[in-house]
Design an enzyme around this catalytic site. Structure first.
Site, PDB file in Angstrom:
ATOM      1  CG  HIS A  89      20.429  41.038  23.777  1.00  0.00           C
ATOM      2  ND1 HIS A  89      20.795  42.220  23.179  1.00  0.00           N
ATOM      3  CD2 HIS A  89      19.194  40.730  23.288  1.00  0.00           C
ATOM      4  CE1 HIS A  89      19.822  42.626  22.377  1.00  0.00           C
ATOM      5  NE2 HIS A  89      18.833  41.731  22.426  1.00  0.00           N
ATOM      6  CD  GLU A  90      17.624  37.040  23.542  1.00  0.00           C
ATOM      7  OE1 GLU A  90      16.423  37.231  23.848  1.00  0.00           O
ATOM      8  OE2 GLU A  90      18.127  37.488  22.500  1.00  0.00           O
ATOM      9  CG  HIS A  93      14.933  41.221  25.208  1.00  0.00           C
ATOM     10  ND1 HIS A  93      14.569  42.513  24.880  1.00  0.00           N
ATOM     11  CD2 HIS A  93      15.810  40.824  24.249  1.00  0.00           C
ATOM     12  CE1 HIS A  93      15.204  42.883  23.784  1.00  0.00           C
ATOM     13  NE2 HIS A  93      15.964  41.875  23.380  1.00  0.00           N
ATOM     14  CG  ASP A 165      15.951  43.898  20.319  1.00  0.00           C
ATOM     15  OD1 ASP A 165      15.079  43.094  19.949  1.00  0.00           O
ATOM     16  OD2 ASP A 165      16.968  43.567  20.961  1.00  0.00           O
TER      17      ASP A 165
END
Length: 280
Positions: A89-90, A93, A165
């Site tokens: 997930h990170e 980003h 988000d």
């Protein structure tokens, strides 16, 4: 008043070590309010006290900045699957921000739980901005949805971790469409459904001054903006799947990686655009 001058005011009574350069600290806190700068100095001083040092060193300001921007660390025991999903997930980003020149540079990525988040991708602007153009906003939405897109690409499912988000991306898209006239289908009109109450800090919903048909069109345009941003993020991550895996693996091994680590993993970032002066 620039942040460097404000920092000098706040550190007047704080003993600083020789390795502290306030100009460097100010450069890493662009966009901080006066209150946040004061909090930064207090947190740095507290960190020095915890370490039983008589003066504040440069690393204390790094720790303090992370705490101000990302929240306090939480002691969480995650399963391997949860850690892996958080890492991807990170990484999603970070990768979107790395390859889109309209997005602020990536400073740090961590899967150490902080505040309410299981992981954080920290972006730091290179200069104060007072104005956002629509290209930057579209790129910002793609970055916001990059974590969710990475989850779907790797695990073929979405997680509840993308709630914030989605909330921020939807709010931005709705403002672009209904407040700032950035939808060609809607045109140069501002449709406001309420006003912020200056004391309660809440939006007062009043009778809207546009039709149900217009409201439906606004909703469609918001969905189109978000759909385009999600598709853009998904394609970029699919095209750079090898790098996505590399960043995720580095996070699983080290828990936190910084800009220099990302340069090693991904090569130099796409040069940032500088045609605008800044303003989440």
């Amino acid at each position: 008043v620039c942040s460097s001058d404000l920092l000098k005011v706040h550190v007047r009574k704080v003993p600083l070590a020789d390795d502290v350069d306030l100009a460097d600290v100010a450069a890493s806190t662009i966009g901080f309010s006066g209150a946040e700068l004061k909090n930064l100095v207090n947190e740095a001083a507290l960190n020095a006290v915890r370490a039983q040092r008589s003066s504040v060193i440069h690393d204390d300001f790094d720790v303090a900045r992370d705490r101000v921007l990302m929240g306090a660390k939480r002691e969480e025991v995650l399963t391997e699957h949860e850690r892996s999903m958080t890492a991807y997930h990170e990484a999603g980003h970070a990768l979107i921000a790395w390859f889109l020149p309209d997005v602020d540079p990536v400073h740090k990525v961590t899967i150490i739980p902080r505040g309410r988040a299981l992981g954080v991708t920290q972006l730091l602007p290179e200069e104060d901005r007072y104005h956002y153009g629509e290209k930057r906003m579209h790129s910002q939405m793609a970055m916001m949805l990059g974590g969710r897109a990475a989850e779907k690409l790797v695990f073929d499912e979405y997680s509840a971790g993308a709630e914030d988000d989605l909330k921020r991306a939807t709010s931005l898209a709705r403002r672009m469409v209904s407040h700032w006239g950035m939808s060609e289908k809607i045109g140069p009109v501002a449709f406001r459904q309420g006003e912020d109450h200056p004391f309660l800090g809440k939006e007062l919903h009043e009778a809207r001054e546009f039709s149900e048909e217009t409201a439906h069109t606004i909703d469609q345009e918001v969905q189109r903006f978000l759909g385009n941003a999600s598709d853009r993020a998904s394609k970029l991550l699919a095209d750079h799947r090898t790098q996505l895996d590399a960043v995720s693996n580095a996070l699983l091994q080290k828990e936190s990686i910084d800009h220099a680590d990302l340069v090693t993993l991904l090569g130099p970032p796409i040069p940032r655009t500088s045609g605008e002066k800044k303003a989440t």
